[in-house]
Enzyme design. Sequence first.
Site, PDB file in Angstrom:
ATOM      1  N   VAL A 138       0.863  -1.176   0.000  1.00 32.89           N
ATOM      2  CA  VAL A 138       0.000   0.000   0.000  1.00 32.89           C
ATOM      3  C   VAL A 138       0.901   1.229   0.000  1.00 32.89           C
ATOM      4  CG1 VAL A 138      -0.070   0.060   2.542  1.00 32.89           C
ATOM      5  CG2 VAL A 138      -1.953   1.091   1.248  1.00 32.89           C
ATOM      6  N   VAL A 275       7.180  -4.084  -9.918  1.00 33.27           N
ATOM      7  CA  VAL A 275       8.452  -4.123 -10.652  1.00 33.27           C
ATOM      8  C   VAL A 275       8.947  -5.565 -10.648  1.00 33.27           C
ATOM      9  CG1 VAL A 275      10.844  -3.339 -10.726  1.00 33.27           C
ATOM     10  CG2 VAL A 275       9.008  -1.734 -10.136  1.00 33.27           C
ATOM     11  N   HIS A 547       9.978  -7.110  12.072  1.00 32.94           N
ATOM     12  CA  HIS A 547      11.161  -6.261  11.932  1.00 32.94           C
ATOM     13  C   HIS A 547      12.216  -6.879  11.015  1.00 32.94           C
ATOM     14  CE1 HIS A 547      10.161  -4.247  16.066  1.00 32.94           C
ATOM     15  NE2 HIS A 547       9.286  -3.973  15.123  1.00 32.94           N
TER      16      HIS A 547
END
Length: 614
Positions: A138, A275, A547
């Site tokens: 997003v 991409v 993380h």
Amino acid sequence: MRTQQFVLIACLLANLNRDSNAQRGNIITNFFEFLRRGQSDLNIEHVDDGVQLINEYDFIVVGAGTAGCALAARLSENPAWKVLLIEAGGPENMGMDIPILAHFLQLTDINWNYRTQPSDKYCLAMNNRRCNWPRGKVMGGSSVLNYMMYTRGNRRDYDRWAALGNEGWSYRDVLPYFRKYEGSEIPNAEPEFVGRRGPVKIGHPDWRSHISEAFVRAAQEDGLKYRDYNGHIQTGVSYLQATIHKGMRWSSNRAYLYPIKGKRANLHVKKNALVTKVLIDPNTKTAYGVVLSTGGQSYQVRARREVILSAGAINTPQLLMLSGIGPAQHLRDVGIKPIVDLAVGYNLQDHIAPAVSFTTNVSSIRTSDYFEATNIMQYIDGKGLFGLPGAVEAIAFWDLSQPQVEDGWADLEMFQLAGSFEENPATLRAFGIQLDTYNTMYRNVNSDGFMIFPMILRPKSRGRVLLKSNNPFKYPLLHANYFAHPDDLDISVRAVLKTISLLDRPGFKAINARLLERIMPGCAKLPYKSRAYWECYVRHFTYTIYHYCGTAKMGPPTDPAAVVDARLRVYGVKRLRVVDASIMPEIIAGHPNGPVFMIAEKAADMIKQDNNYI
């Protein structure tokens, strides 16, 4: 803006009121559907900006996440440069910016929905022994999907990066960039360290439960001082600092791109475009553009100056390898001709935290609170429960290795949530917990509850990202390798025991806080509360804290594991850089969203310098 959020919530309540017998699961399902509808009905960005892509740009930035939005905004400050920012996902919407709803977002289509490979050593309580690894798909990336917890890490983290041979990355070097992006509203922040005028808002949630007060008090009684943990000394306790402002999520997209929307003709943003390859001249080893897929068609776009990958610690190494940059033999194995042999995908790191659940005699957050009219009306004024990031209220840092040292290098972080998994069934799906385990550990508690997540901050285990195939639409293989190093298992158990020990402090005794006495399925044959039991417990409840980093490691030329140099240029390929959490040589002792902002700000200056703009 907040009125539009109110309309979203009010419409949801109206839908729910049509079915007075709606069960909790249906409520959550309806909410997810409503968020998706809200994306088109009450969107603050247009799905299509009406920008016609041109054949060539000065810079192409791949990924509009935390780093990509910041980088594109900074590079487009030069009106002579044409900048293209490409994002695989769609626009951010109002529902996503309500902090209390953070955990729901993992179940929407703004999540890449990655999963680790099965293991018999960790994630044992998860479906098929695979941990869910959320990533933002997003505008704003994972700064839209995360829990908004703002930490810089420890100053020693960056001094360590510099000591590994990365000139310019010491804490002294990076501090100005932290201060550059911070728009901190934390009243007790240390003046010589904090930034007040930057685009990224940082504040305390204004709503607090008695549970958070008890947690802060208990941590102080355990020896920590109440302090600004983003100041000179990290070890301490505090109410949460978060990337919020007046009760709203402050994503990278909101911080950097909203203020310039429609004001910079030289910045083009292409959403819903993946991409699939970086174009590299095999003779000169020079990046000259990208291939992107959108609307079922494939296009080539060229870059005069640089291609910059800011796609995150999973997508960036995947794209590098798809483009011929990575471990040569692995690339050959999946049918890709190597261009540069580099250790791409190695050095994968993450923070984990085995949640510990408690009961209490004071009120905690329940799912029904989300639909109380009083809470909704308070939020219209930017106050109240809805402004609390995913129910996280307070945070504390310990150095378990040197508990007598006040200014330590923290190896344990605890963060406290004012609610339980029983009252938040979305967690069952978000974490992918096996239904039997969920029912055994959390259902039918019949008491208010809260959770503490003891997060190990400096793990020694390393995982790896590999390609599944040469098809860019196939997700990569994610090997977390949690607990591969025995020290990580040891400190995880010590962290759980430290968490439980806080129950002996007067702060928690005052609210009658007690460990939720449930025996983990799969660990029942071990003596309850023995060290062996807790080792089994953490191998089952191996919760990622999202993380992921390190997979395109920054290092000197002498480091065989390095993928980029200290200026974030990919070794062996001209005009190609990586600017995201991939470059971290070692994970920082905290939540990396803030440090990724710093990396982007520093990279922007380096790119400007290298292209003679500064």
